[in-house]
Motif scaffolding. Structure first.
Motif, PDB file in Angstrom:
ATOM      1  N   PRO A 170       0.825  -1.224   0.000  1.00  0.00           N
ATOM      2  CA  PRO A 170       0.000   0.000   0.000  1.00  0.00           C
ATOM      3  C   PRO A 170       0.846   1.256   0.000  1.00  0.00           C
ATOM      4  O   PRO A 170       0.530   2.224  -0.689  1.00  0.00           O
ATOM      5  N   GLU A 171       1.940   1.241   0.752  1.00  0.00           N
ATOM      6  CA  GLU A 171       2.773   2.437   0.836  1.00  0.00           C
ATOM      7  C   GLU A 171       3.364   2.796  -0.526  1.00  0.00           C
ATOM      8  O   GLU A 171       3.362   3.950  -0.941  1.00  0.00           O
ATOM      9  N   ARG A 172       3.896   1.779  -1.177  1.00  0.00           N
ATOM     10  CA  ARG A 172       4.497   2.049  -2.479  1.00  0.00           C
ATOM     11  C   ARG A 172       3.455   2.547  -3.478  1.00  0.00           C
ATOM     12  O   ARG A 172       3.718   3.448  -4.271  1.00  0.00           O
ATOM     13  N   LEU A 173       2.296   1.915  -3.439  1.00  0.00           N
ATOM     14  CA  LEU A 173       1.243   2.320  -4.355  1.00  0.00           C
ATOM     15  C   LEU A 173       0.881   3.786  -4.142  1.00  0.00           C
ATOM     16  O   LEU A 173       0.735   4.559  -5.085  1.00  0.00           O
ATOM     17  N   GLN A 174       0.719   4.113  -2.849  1.00  0.00           N
ATOM     18  CA  GLN A 174       0.354   5.492  -2.534  1.00  0.00           C
ATOM     19  C   GLN A 174       1.439   6.449  -3.016  1.00  0.00           C
ATOM     20  O   GLN A 174       1.156   7.497  -3.593  1.00  0.00           O
ATOM     21  N   GLN A 175       2.682   6.043  -2.796  1.00  0.00           N
ATOM     22  CA  GLN A 175       3.808   6.865  -3.249  1.00  0.00           C
ATOM     23  C   GLN A 175       3.765   7.043  -4.769  1.00  0.00           C
ATOM     24  O   GLN A 175       3.961   8.152  -5.279  1.00  0.00           O
ATOM     25  N   LEU A 176       3.454   5.969  -5.452  1.00  0.00           N
ATOM     26  CA  LEU A 176       3.373   6.038  -6.907  1.00  0.00           C
ATOM     27  C   LEU A 176       2.307   7.036  -7.344  1.00  0.00           C
ATOM     28  O   LEU A 176       2.505   7.857  -8.238  1.00  0.00           O
ATOM     29  N   MET A 177       1.166   6.941  -6.671  1.00  0.00           N
ATOM     30  CA  MET A 177       0.082   7.857  -7.067  1.00  0.00           C
ATOM     31  C   MET A 177       0.459   9.294  -6.780  1.00  0.00           C
ATOM     32  O   MET A 177       0.154  10.191  -7.555  1.00  0.00           O
ATOM     33  N   GLU A 178       1.113   9.491  -5.645  1.00  0.00           N
ATOM     34  CA  GLU A 178       1.522  10.866  -5.332  1.00  0.00           C
ATOM     35  C   GLU A 178       2.531  11.376  -6.350  1.00  0.00           C
ATOM     36  O   GLU A 178       2.457  12.530  -6.791  1.00  0.00           O
ATOM     37  N   LEU A 179       3.442  10.497  -6.716  1.00  0.00           N
ATOM     38  CA  LEU A 179       4.429  10.902  -7.725  1.00  0.00           C
ATOM     39  C   LEU A 179       3.769  11.212  -9.063  1.00  0.00           C
ATOM     40  O   LEU A 179       4.211  12.093  -9.797  1.00  0.00           O
ATOM     41  N   ALA A 180       2.705  10.434  -9.348  1.00  0.00           N
ATOM     42  CA  ALA A 180       2.094  10.563 -10.676  1.00  0.00           C
ATOM     43  C   ALA A 180       1.173  11.763 -10.782  1.00  0.00           C
ATOM     44  O   ALA A 180       0.678  12.078 -11.864  1.00  0.00           O
ATOM     45  N   GLU A 181       0.904  12.401  -9.671  1.00  0.00           N
ATOM     46  CA  GLU A 181       0.065  13.605  -9.776  1.00  0.00           C
ATOM     47  C   GLU A 181       0.950  14.822  -9.933  1.00  0.00           C
ATOM     48  O   GLU A 181       1.754  15.147  -9.043  1.00  0.00           O
ATOM     49  N   PRO A 182       0.816  15.531 -11.054  1.00  0.00           N
ATOM     50  CA  PRO A 182       1.639  16.728 -11.261  1.00  0.00           C
ATOM     51  C   PRO A 182       1.408  17.729 -10.127  1.00  0.00           C
ATOM     52  O   PRO A 182       0.289  17.872  -9.643  1.00  0.00           O
ATOM     53  N   ARG A 183       2.455  18.426  -9.718  1.00  0.00           N
ATOM     54  CA  ARG A 183       2.338  19.429  -8.653  1.00  0.00           C
ATOM     55  C   ARG A 183       1.351  20.526  -9.014  1.00  0.00           C
ATOM     56  O   ARG A 183       0.796  21.187  -8.143  1.00  0.00           O
ATOM     57  N   ARG A 184       1.182  20.724 -10.322  1.00  0.00           N
ATOM     58  CA  ARG A 184       0.189  21.706 -10.776  1.00  0.00           C
ATOM     59  C   ARG A 184      -1.178  21.478 -10.138  1.00  0.00           C
ATOM     60  O   ARG A 184      -1.901  22.408  -9.856  1.00  0.00           O
TER      61      ARG A 184
END
Lengths: 462, 462, 462, 462
Positions: free
Chosen positions: D99-113
């Motif tokens: 779950p942690e990695r997945l969440q990290q992936l999603m956070e990374l995949a959302e542009p800061r914009r």
């Protein structure tokens, strides 16, 4: 909570009621309409009463002018009082005054018309119908003064129903319903509103508009006032009316100019709202803009040109004429210099005013100011010493005459009624009661210091 | 649009007005209060008028009961009419009736009190103050009948101001402001509301509550009615009042039971709203629930137990007593069988009703139904042939007496006033006008077929 | 303008949609429910989409806890992302980053659940259903941490939808609908509301209550704050809560005490509204009462008693324990005098706090104040240097710790959690940003001058 | 309850925040604006966040077009994702998915914009500012396709925030605020509204107008539809638009004609509301007028004239051209008779359409109907088999093509785009889902029976 409206009830009951009362489908003619009124005031019973009222109002609305006259004639003749019975009961009261006899006397002294009007008022739309009925009556009254008692009764009730305690002050702005806004366009008569763009400017951020409404006449402004929020007491009306004028910041303003007040309902003529309106609007403005300091009008002088023309062209026998003529003594020399052939001051002043010569602008303005002051303080002006209805309104309200602006309204209408002169009446909370009493009790026009000096100059009074 | 309220205006003007009129800070005592009233009706001028009105109402509110009596005594003595002048003007009118004379007569015949009350009404809160004033007056009137003319004038104006055309019907439900809801709890007297949980149930999906409001008494219900939406005409009230009863689906119901109607303002007693209310509520219900078929009440018989007791214990000389006694002839045998020692039917019936023996429930019910029918149709019941105020209200409205329910209200109060009997009055749109006319003009109580048969049985009439 | 609500549309379309999709009358079970979700995210077409969404939400609501778990498990397993595809596309992007590839990457990286939740949100009541769904999810998450990604997606969307820009601040008072007021009673957890009379007092003229609402959750307060308008910064909460306390005049007050803040929706946990609420309430209060000068809280210390007990009973190895123990050095002598047998300061202080001896009230208060200050400034308190969640909330908001009141809450609950201690956090507009930055960036607790001196006394720091 | 608005708060905090952050009075230039965005997304803390957001939006609004382009370029380059980190995390996930990695992936995949836009949205007016920003972006995108990812993020968020669940349907009529009504005049592009009198007619008793509003864009209609209530399916638009047409009685009508649908916000292009609007308006109409039976449009064919001209003048290689040409085979003889020199059917038909000879009106109409049918059912029309955007909109909604009206719009614009042809799309609740599915899944255009026969005639299909 939403108010629930009555809709079909009256229809269905009315149908049954009509059957029961043996009425046909449609009521025609003034006589039948008045007969129904007779049934209505006699009958107890809400159901048939509502049906009857609806029928009467519908039937009345369909009558043409001669039939309305006949209908009112019946109200006059058959729905009044029994003077003999009044006389007799009054005599009995005089001999021994018991509560019962007194009550009987009062009941006898109330024309049956009043109960009739009250019952007609009970149906939806009844109040509006009665207001329209009075408008008809006022029109007919001009040539049929015998209807005065009917009009008296209707006015009496309307005055009671439109008691100031029942009026609701509402602000009108660009967020108001178009249905109300289009009425402003229709009702504005002081300074015509030329379409929606003009209206939008009059409701912009540096303008305010307030109206009185009555709960029984929904969406119908009874009277409204337009106010400009500006930085100094306005001396010209055209800048206030210019649709293209830049919109000011109300927070930077400190002066509220009431530049137009309009009554809208001819059927409510003579039932005064304006005095309450001005005071409540000042209150509402102070609530929103606590820093405002000056509340004044920029008002027309509707009869100034006519009175001035009469006075300057007329003889000095009339005290008002003499007063106006006399006010110009000071200007005798310059006027004579300009119009040597005109002889006396009056004729020369008239010529000056009519010709408005380009080289005499200062003189022109000075003469107009002087004449307007004389006009507004003329001794025989009836109530309160002023011949001007707008002046009487504001002075009775407790305002003071603050300033006379000779070049204030350059419109054709403004030139015609008052040679362009407008005046500021100032509402000063600290003076309202005293001004009102001075004007109403002693006929004195409260004046600003400069105008008081000016008056002293030609009147010699203290 | 939000209505803008007046706030500080009156304060500031009142201060100046008070100075100007030479009034002290506070008005004390009935005499000074009445003196102020004298000033108020004489003076023109809105500014000082508002200040005076506010002062008078404030001063009045601070008077104790004896001083209020003294104040009203002054209104009676000094603010009435000049009967001699009325007599004289009436005589002149009789000789030659001109509009001017007529108008003068009407002006003379209106007590100055009415103008006084109208001016008091103009200030914010004025209407509410006058309603409270009339409540005081009605209370004092019991022992001071000489105040009747004062009360007459106040009622006259309030009736005009609370004209049905000005009342607003609003639905009250659980989304209504708590400030209004707590008033329902306070005002409900027919079937007490025991707190907020009880109230919530009475406003649930299968209940309706409507009230009339007046624009000048904001947030104050004048009269309200509680309605249950059910599947059949209710014959018991406790299930309708049970806070724990499951909430029904209004879409599955077809019958509206009006189970409580409450007037709230003692100062408006005798100014009728109820007849309009019932009809407009039926209309509102039909608007929402077009499939509803039955509109009926479940109503108390407030004086039934007292009248029955008098009749059965009294002699047959009184026609009402005879009528009630006679109605029980049919039950003579079973009553004699049960109470051999009681002799006549009347005494035996009284005993049955008082003892309520467990074995005689059917007889008990039958006797109560019969007696209630006799009570409601008793010949000498005054207006409309019924001694019961609730009956008179609904029958005047055009309802018919539909059913008598002997075991309808098991509460202590219900047993005490009517041995538990309640009745259904049915509102049938097709009959309202005819029923009303029959009842009001001829004193006939419209009955359902079963009750008509029942009446025929003991009255012998057709 | 009234907003028009959707009603039957979904029913009728849903019926047809269900037929068309070959669905039965009712959906049962988690698997079928999740299958429907699969259809929903794949299909274009609003009509069937709305029908499906309604079916899914209805079906979900009927699932029991184990089936909800199974349903969420399916959302986790089948509605996530394809990590292999993400990896591949990311690699392609790294090699050559085109807009198309980037967009594809973002689309791949968004779990299908998000589109599912968005579609469920489109039906009336959808938002409320999703908030309830998240409450379920948070509960299940405690034992099923593998559901974290599902919860993450739902929180992500709810945080976006409940963006502060969409929240509406409304005042709640006694004119508010009973339907909303009863929710205050239900939701208040800081200082229980004991029925409607208690509630009425909390909404009286010297109190204010404000709440945030969201347009999609009509009539549902998300968070609300209760404020007392008083004359000085309150140091005891019971007077503020007393239903019988006389109602003060807000115009005579100058201090607003925020004495209760409640989040109401467990399904929105972790989505912060409070910081916005406090600032907007201050703004609203200033709008109404421009003369107000002090805006402060009277706040609980939820974990103070527990932390103090641990610290005073524990060893000095833990830096927080040492910090608290050390703060009492100054009180060593009086404590030793009172409890000679307790030896060290810590044990004696504990005994003092537990026994609360009548003769030692001053000492008791001084020790509590000191300990509370140490507790609130303890160095290792994680975020912002404070171990207390309420403190962290207000300090993050930019408030400063103004005063510690040792005898502020005498209720059982207040004694239990904090020995009766409460604190005032002060909101000073001029300091908010600086305080916030100091606290968030450097972990410094902004203190009033007296508290700063106090801290210096035992911490030795400047 | 009135929603309370935030006003001065941001000003005062912003001033302090600006000082604290060391910002100057004014932000100038795209670079500084983007730098501020960087600070905003990094910082915790609501206070400074609101101040920053306000500054950024104000600064952005002052940028000229080239600077806006530079600003967006920065958003693209500096506020996107780290594709390398995504790739790496995705790989780790592929190896072991926690779950942690997945969440990290999603956070990374959302542009800061996205976080940036969410924070900008939090201030009052933020939503409106972002809608305007997207309008700018869409305009710039035409020549700067590299900005697509920025636009994608903004669209993604706006689509979420303008989720149909958050839209409020409101009726607009002559009681609506003028401020909203003037927007209808400005936004109407299908059939121009020529001033307030024209508008009043479109809101009269036999017309309806509905709009979607969003709570964060108060007073701003997002899309609106104009409906005529008539007695039969309209085949000409001019009678519906005539300001002088007599007002019909809606109770006597049974057909609702949707004659104009307008999207108003260019910044919300591509975020569809129309499909929801039509269905909710039908629902609202049925609520008010339960007897209505027919709900249909009278719609333009925006590209018909252009496509027909291409097809008839072009070769038969293009399948759409062939399809249109082929549809006219039946008319070969009469066309050849009229234009012998034109040779083939296509050229003759073109000449007929262009010249519109007075003697050939029947033929003209028949040819137009046939061609329009061919145009709307052309095989290669992309999505759903239709080349017409309006057709695609209604067919996707589940409507069917009911009738083709050859002489429906005689305005210059109507003649130019479609030779005066308009069509009725019919919304039949029973068919919506099935029609939608047929069109979306299989590209079939649902047709009325007459049109289906007509199509069979030239297409030979079943």
């Amino acid at each position: 909570m939403k108010t629930i409206r009555i809709k079909h009830l009256l229809d269905s009951i009315a149908d049954r009621g009509r059957d029961f009362l043996g009425l046909g489908e449609e009521v025609r003619g003034a006589a039948e309409c008045a007969d129904l009124c007779g049934v209505l005031v006699e009958r107890r019973g809400v159901a048939s009463g509502l049906a009857l009222s609806t029928d009467i109002l519908t039937a009345y609305a369909a009558l043409d002018e001669p039939r309305r006259l006949a209908f009112f004639e019946r109200l006059r003749a058959d729905f009044g009082v029994d003077v003999a019975a009044i006389e007799e009961t009054a005599r009995a009261c005089r001999q021994e005054q018991t509560p019962e006899r007194l009550q009987q006397l009062m009941e006898l002294a109330e024309p049956r018309r009043q109960e009739l009007f009250r019952r007609l008022n009970a149906v939806p739309g009844g109040t509006a119908a009665l207001v329209r009925m009075r408008a008809d009556l006022l029109r007919l009254l001009r040539e049929h003064s015998e209807l005065a008692p009917v009009e008296f009764d209707l006015r009496h009730l309307l005055a009671s129903w439109f008691n100031p305690g029942f009026l609701q002050l509402q602000r009108i702005d660009w967020d108001s319903p178009a249905r109300i806004l289009e009425k402003l366009i229709a009702y504005e008569t002081v300074h015509e509103i030329r379409g929606w763009d003009d209206l939008r400017r009059r409701l912009a951020a540096d303008r305010r508009c307030f109206a009185f409404f009555h709960p029984a006449l929904e969406g119908e402004p009874l009277i409204f006032v337009e106010v400009a929020l500006v930085g100094a007491m306005a001396d010209r009306v055209q800048p206030l009316l210019d649709p293209a004028a830049p919109v000011g910041d109300p927070a930077a303003a400190n002066t509220a100019i009431f530049y137009s007040i309009n009554n809208t309902q001819s059927g409510l003529r003579g039932i005064s709202f304006g005095d309450f309106l001005v005071k409540r609007v000042i209150e509402a403005l102070l609530d929103e803009l606590p820093g405002f300091e000056v509340f004044a009008t920029l008002s027309p002088l509707p009869r100034f040109a006519a009175v001035a023309s009469d006075a300057l062209g007329g003889g000095a026998a009339d005290p008002v004429h003499a007063w106006l003529q006399n006010s110009l003594t000071e200007f005798a020399d310059p006027l004579a210099a300009m119009f040597p052939e005109a002889g006396g001051t009056g004729a020369a002043a008239l010529r000056l005013i009519d010709q408005r010569p380009a080289t005499g602008k200062d003189l022109f303005g000075a003469v107009l100011q002087r004449l307007a002051l004389a006009y507004l303080t003329a001794p025989a002006g009836g109530l309160g010493g002023s011949p001007d209805p707008v002046a009487r309104f504001h002075l009775t309200n407790g305002a003071r005459l603050e300033r006379i602006n000779p070049f204030a309204d350059s419109s054709e209408h403004g030139m015609k009624i008052a040679h362009g002169v407008m005046v500021n009446y100032l509402y000063d909370g600290d003076e309202l009661v005293a001004n009102h009493e001075r004007f109403v009790q002693r006929g004195e026009v409260p004046l600003s210091k400069p105008l008081a000096r000016e008056l002293k100059r030609f009147a010699g009074a203290d």
